[in-house]
Write an enzyme that holds these catalytic residues in place. Structure first.
Site, PDB file in Angstrom:
ATOM      1  N   ARG A   1       0.827  -1.225   0.000  1.00 28.52           N
ATOM      2  CA  ARG A   1       0.000   0.000   0.000  1.00 28.52           C
ATOM      3  C   ARG A   1       0.854   1.266   0.000  1.00 28.52           C
ATOM      4  O   ARG A   1       0.524   2.258   0.651  1.00 28.52           O
ATOM      5  CB  ARG A   1      -0.944   0.043   1.211  1.00 28.52           C
ATOM      6  CG  ARG A   1      -1.954  -1.048   1.245  1.00 28.52           C
ATOM      7  CD  ARG A   1      -2.951  -1.005   0.083  1.00 28.52           C
ATOM      8  NE  ARG A   1      -3.913  -2.051   0.249  1.00 28.52           N
ATOM      9  CZ  ARG A   1      -3.711  -3.324  -0.122  1.00 28.52           C
ATOM     10  NH1 ARG A   1      -2.591  -3.679  -0.723  1.00 28.52           N
ATOM     11  NH2 ARG A   1      -4.633  -4.231   0.085  1.00 28.52           N
TER      12      ARG A   1
ATOM     13  N   SER B   1     -10.679   0.103   3.708  1.00 28.09           N
ATOM     14  CA  SER B   1      -9.858  -0.100   4.914  1.00 28.09           C
ATOM     15  C   SER B   1      -9.273   1.233   5.363  1.00 28.09           C
ATOM     16  O   SER B   1      -8.607   1.903   4.573  1.00 28.09           O
ATOM     17  CB  SER B   1      -8.696  -1.043   4.611  1.00 28.09           C
ATOM     18  OG  SER B   1      -9.194  -2.239   4.084  1.00 28.09           O
TER      19      SER B   1
ATOM     20  N   GLU C   1      -4.277   3.948   6.099  1.00 27.82           N
ATOM     21  CA  GLU C   1      -4.076   3.709   4.671  1.00 27.82           C
ATOM     22  C   GLU C   1      -4.644   4.910   3.893  1.00 27.82           C
ATOM     23  O   GLU C   1      -4.162   5.285   2.835  1.00 27.82           O
ATOM     24  CB  GLU C   1      -4.828   2.426   4.287  1.00 27.82           C
ATOM     25  CG  GLU C   1      -4.725   2.092   2.826  1.00 27.82           C
ATOM     26  CD  GLU C   1      -5.452   0.785   2.469  1.00 27.82           C
ATOM     27  OE1 GLU C   1      -5.265  -0.232   3.158  1.00 27.82           O
ATOM     28  OE2 GLU C   1      -6.209   0.812   1.498  1.00 27.82           O
TER      29      GLU C   1
END
Ligand SMILES: Cc1cc2nc3c(=O)[nH]c(=O)nc-3n(C[C@H](O)[C@H](O)[C@H](O)COP(=O)(O)OP(=O)(O)OC[C@H]3O[C@@H](n4cnc5c(N)ncnc54)[C@H](O)[C@@H]3O)c2cc1C
Length: 339
Positions: A165, A239, A335
């Site tokens: 990520r 998320s 994130e």
């Protein structure tokens, strides 16, 4: 003609549905416009934000600069041989349109990334991933404009510094480039990736015994639609936190107190833990503070129950972070891009 608007609400432009205003707002619908505007004029603004679908952003206050929404569209095959096809897609294309385009032609590589919201141009920024596949696996190169010099540059896979990520565009070069297009290499003889998550179970539910990539795409769509809240119905950005990576010895000590703790081998020395599990253990699933809440089925997804402000969402995230740290001594990192 480029139309720069003033004091525009960003509520419709972020999937959390946060109602903040941008001082200036402009939409770029062609690559020529992006090059013209971003290489010549963008540096004149004190602050800028490049925006795709707004599905990985939390706005916590009005944006005192210019928001540049990227909407250039095109998908073309630029090269092919017996085994592979090279597809170039404009940054403003919807990511899932590209996934669908590839699957429909039986070009394998990104079918597991079906149904991820957002644009093609944002996909490299956090190296999107799902069901055992990451964007970088199919990536060849991208073109981007350096805002300060106005020059167009090509970035190879190595130069993008992809990780879990993350990429150089979410890290060292954050905010410095406008990505205009990407090139992916897809295979004409797809190798299916069905090991991760519940793809196999879903295929068997669908009565598929000899799957192709269109079946994988459908299985992924089914799983995601059942599991994740639809931002059109309830504001969210998927998320909120990354899954933390810890050393093996940390896992061993956690296992003594929590024998059922899920973990995934990262490399010889490290494992990835499930942030959602950690949050759930702290009792957050389904809880709300004001209009900000934790999704009732997905502890990793923070939702906007109504008119939550970005600050309310962030404050809930901070509370979650604190309680995970207190219980497990593990620091969660977001994130989502907090602006
Ligand atoms: C329901 C839901 C499920 C999700 N599931 C997943 C998942 O499975 N896996 C996953 O990885 N992510 C997932 N996400 C997160 C999100 O979809 C991805 O991060 C996506 O790539 C964001 O695309 P976007 O166009 O909306 O980016 P935005 O939110 O608009 O922008 C994200 C960042 O990229 C920058 N950026 C955007 N476009 C450009 C450009 N052209 N040039 C330079 N910088 C740019 C922005 O400035 C910002 O910093 C999910 C989100 C939601 C809402």
């Amino acid at each position: 003609m480029i139309n720069i608007q003033e004091k525009i609400s960003l509520k419709a432009y972020n999937t959390f549905g946060i109602d903040v205003k941008a001082k200036h707002f402009v939409t770029m619908s062609s690559t020529a416009e992006i090059i013209e505007f971003c290489s010549k004029h963008l540096k004149d603004y004190q602050k800028h934000l490049i925006l795709g679908g707004g599905s990985n952003i939390l706005f916590t206050k009005d944006f005192d600069g210019i928001v540049v929404k990227i909407e250039n569209k095109s998908i073309e095959i630029i090269e092919e041989d017996e085994k592979h096809v090279f597809v170039k897609a404009a940054a403003g294309e919807i990511w899932d349109e590209l996934a669908k385009y590839c699957v429909m032609r039986n070009y394998g590589g990104i079918e597991n990334l079906s149904n991820i919201p957002g644009t093609v141009g944002a996909a490299p920024v956090q190296n999107i991933g799902a069901y055992g596949v990451e964007f970088k696996d199919a990536f060849v190169q991208l073109e981007a404009i350096e805002i300060i010099t106005g020059k167009t540059q090509t970035f190879s896979k190595n130069e993008c510094e992809f990780g879990y990520r993350k990429s150089i565009f979410k890290d060292r070069l954050k905010g410095r480039y406008v990505i205009t297009s990407v090139v992916l290499r897809l295979t004409k003889h797809p190798v299916l990736s069905t090991e991760y998550g519940s793809i196999k179970e879903e295929l068997s539910k669908m009565n598929i015994t000899d799957p192709g990539i269109h079946d994988i795409r459908q299985a992924v769509i089914n799983i995601r639609s059942a599991k994740l809240p639809d931002p059109d119905i309830i504001g969210n950005a998927g998320s909120f936190f990354k899954n933390p990576v810890v050393e093996n010895k940390k896992l061993e000590s956690l296992k003594q107190r929590y024998p059922g703790i899920p973990s995934y081998k990262q490399d010889e020395n490290n494992v990835k833990l499930a942030a959602g599990w950690l949050i759930d253990q702290c009792g957050w699933k389904g809880k709300s503070i004001g209009n900000a809440g934790v999704h009732k089925d997905q502890a990793l997804v923070i939702v906007n129950h109504g008119d939550a402000s970005g600050k309310e969402i962030l404050s809930l995230a901070d509370n979650i972070r604190d309680s995970v740290f207190e219980k497990f001594r593990i620091q969660l990192t977001p994130e989502v891009n907090i602006v």
